[in-house]
Design an enzyme around this catalytic site. Structure first.
Site, PDB file in Angstrom:
ATOM      1  N   ASP A  98      -1.422  -1.472  -4.009  1.00 58.78           N
ATOM      2  CA  ASP A  98      -2.539  -1.567  -3.370  1.00 58.78           C
ATOM      3  C   ASP A  98      -3.292  -0.152  -3.142  1.00 58.78           C
ATOM      4  OD1 ASP A  98      -4.889  -2.902  -2.343  1.00 58.78           O
ATOM      5  OD2 ASP A  98      -3.990  -3.192  -0.216  1.00 58.78           O
ATOM      6  N   HIS A  99      -4.598  -0.218  -3.354  1.00 56.86           N
ATOM      7  CA  HIS A  99      -5.263   1.003  -2.985  1.00 56.86           C
ATOM      8  C   HIS A  99      -4.774   2.409  -3.089  1.00 56.86           C
ATOM      9  CE1 HIS A  99      -8.903  -0.788  -1.275  1.00 56.86           C
ATOM     10  NE2 HIS A  99      -8.139  -1.730  -0.898  1.00 56.86           N
TER      11      HIS A  99
ATOM     12  N   SER B  23     -11.871  -9.959   6.031  1.00 61.23           N
ATOM     13  CA  SER B  23     -11.833 -10.351   7.292  1.00 61.23           C
ATOM     14  C   SER B  23     -12.933 -10.893   8.012  1.00 61.23           C
ATOM     15  CB  SER B  23     -10.832  -9.332   8.131  1.00 61.23           C
ATOM     16  OG  SER B  23      -9.580  -8.818   7.794  1.00 61.23           O
TER      17      SER B  23
ATOM     18  N   HIS C 111     -12.025  -7.729  -1.857  1.00 64.44           N
ATOM     19  CA  HIS C 111     -11.378  -7.076  -0.923  1.00 64.44           C
ATOM     20  C   HIS C 111     -12.259  -7.166   0.602  1.00 64.44           C
ATOM     21  CE1 HIS C 111      -9.430  -3.855  -3.606  1.00 64.44           C
ATOM     22  NE2 HIS C 111      -8.875  -5.036  -3.874  1.00 64.44           N
TER      23      HIS C 111
ATOM     24  N   VAL D  77      -5.400  -9.867   1.672  1.00 63.22           N
ATOM     25  CA  VAL D  77      -5.373 -10.415   2.947  1.00 63.22           C
ATOM     26  C   VAL D  77      -4.252  -9.310   3.645  1.00 63.22           C
ATOM     27  CG1 VAL D  77      -4.807 -12.148   4.650  1.00 63.22           C
ATOM     28  CG2 VAL D  77      -5.565 -12.813   2.347  1.00 63.22           C
TER      29      VAL D  77
ATOM     30  N   SER E 212       1.040  -1.025  -0.144  1.00 66.10           N
ATOM     31  CA  SER E 212      -0.052  -0.075  -0.023  1.00 66.10           C
ATOM     32  C   SER E 212       0.778   1.160  -0.049  1.00 66.10           C
ATOM     33  CB  SER E 212      -0.868   0.083   1.128  1.00 66.10           C
ATOM     34  OG  SER E 212       0.003  -0.020   2.436  1.00 66.10           O
TER      35      SER E 212
END
Length: 362
Positions: A112-113, A271, A268, A291, A63
């Site tokens: 990521d993101h 959890s 996404h 994850v 990220s």
């Protein structure tokens, strides 16, 4: 027979057509690849070791915050240039590229993101990708993710189209997000959004496919089906993975019906999800599952337990229950206690590989 035998892929970081072949194979064989957020060499090798031992491919991703941490918290990361996160991501990429082949598995190197405010981070990485491509014939990163799910749909798609056109000559994969993933992760906070925003519509998926397909086949979609980032007890997040099947059917019909699962989906905010929810999503075309939160916790567990179990050897450099002059260096050596975190993180990655049907596919 597995990935190496059937697809003739190399060990190490994959690019272009090899990434496409891997995701096509995953979709066909109904498994998904865990995408593990890494923030250091230690977390990277924990994930690589798990994939090696489970004979599976793996995705390693940073990220923006994780990349900045990789560079060092003492380096300024300005909003205009994102110097630290660009440098950290590049450093992580070179490190992972260097060691991945010796683990003997296929690796996808991803970021990521990237929200709208973080686009300077992506711009900096793409500049490095283009330099690397000119010199080596492949980009530095396998893929990047743009998350404009908080923006209007038209802006989201048009911005992603602009970047996909830039990435296409390098055969670089683009992951985009449509439909908001709730909760909070790494500075992106959607914890107060309306629940209706958590569910992507099939028309949106088709709009993306229609815009992206003429440019490049190298893309995937993180669609919202009730996903929420963060920590939640099982049962507290109401997922509807069956919606992904409806999206596939809608797009398939638009394309003439020959390919029943034409979309590459990404999961996404998983959890607290059950194994059954994961596997239903995978059966509907999910090829990548992020994850992060669980791995942060699992890494801590090993270090926490080591410290608690050895506390009388960690109060001073010299002196312990065995004697006042006994040295404790072998107990406080970072290579010892960091390794304990790697072991417990590795175990959690192995669990994910099994849950997502990826174990044994190499």
């Amino acid at each position: 027979m597995g990935i190496f035998d059937e697809l003739n892929l190399p060990a190490g970081v994959l690019y272009g057509d090899d990434v496409l072949k891997l995701f096509q194979y995953a979709r066909e064989k109904q498994f998904a690849i865990p995408a593990c957020n890494v923030t250091s060499s230690s977390t990277a090798v924990a994930a690589l070791e798990a994939a090696r031992d489970q004979k599976a491919p793996i995705i390693l991703q940073t990220s923006q915050g994780g990349a900045a941490f990789f560079a060092g918290k003492g380096i300024k990361d300005s909003a205009e240039k994102r110097e630290a996160s660009v440098a950290g991501a590049i450093a992580a990429a070179h490190y992972i590229r260097s060691i991945a082949p010796i683990y003997g598995i296929p690796v996808v190197l991803h970021t990521d993101h990237c929200a709208k405010k973080l686009l300077p981070w992506l711009d900096g990485m793409l500049e490095e990708d283009e330099k690397f491509f000119k010199a080596n014939g492949v980009p530095l990163f396998s893929s990047h993710m743009i998350d404009l799910s908080e923006e209007p749909v038209e802006e989201n798609i048009s911005t992603c189209v602009k970047y996909l056109k830039r990435m296409a000559p390098m055969k670089q994969w683009l992951e985009m997000e449509i439909g908001i993933t709730g909760g909070e992760e790494d500075g992106v906070d959607n914890s107060e959004v309306d629940n209706a925003s958590l569910y992507t519509q099939p028309e949106d998926i088709w709009q993306i496919e229609e815009a992206f397909r003429p440019i490049s086949p190298y893309f995937s979609i993180a669609a919202g089906f009730g996903n929420v980032h963060g920590v939640y007890a099982p049962g507290n997040v109401k997922l509807h993975p069956e919606l992904l099947g409806k999206h596939q059917a809608y797009v398939s019909e638009k394309l003439g019906g020959k390919d029943k699962k034409p979309v590459f989906f990404v999961f996404h905010g998983g959890s607290g999800s059950s194994k059954e929810e994961y596997r239903e999503a995978i059966s509907n075309g999910v090829v990548k599952v992020n994850v992060d939160t669980d791995l942060q916790w699992s890494y801590l567990v090993g270090i926490r337990d080591y410290i608690l179990n050895n506390i009388d050897y960690l109060r001073s450099q010299v002196g312990n229950p065995e004697g006042p002059n006994k040295p404790n260096k072998k107990k406080y050596d970072p290579r010892v206690w960091i390794r304990e975190g790697e072991k417990t993180m590795k175990a959690r990655v192995e669990e994910a590989l099994k849950d997502f049907n990826a174990a044994g596919t190499v």
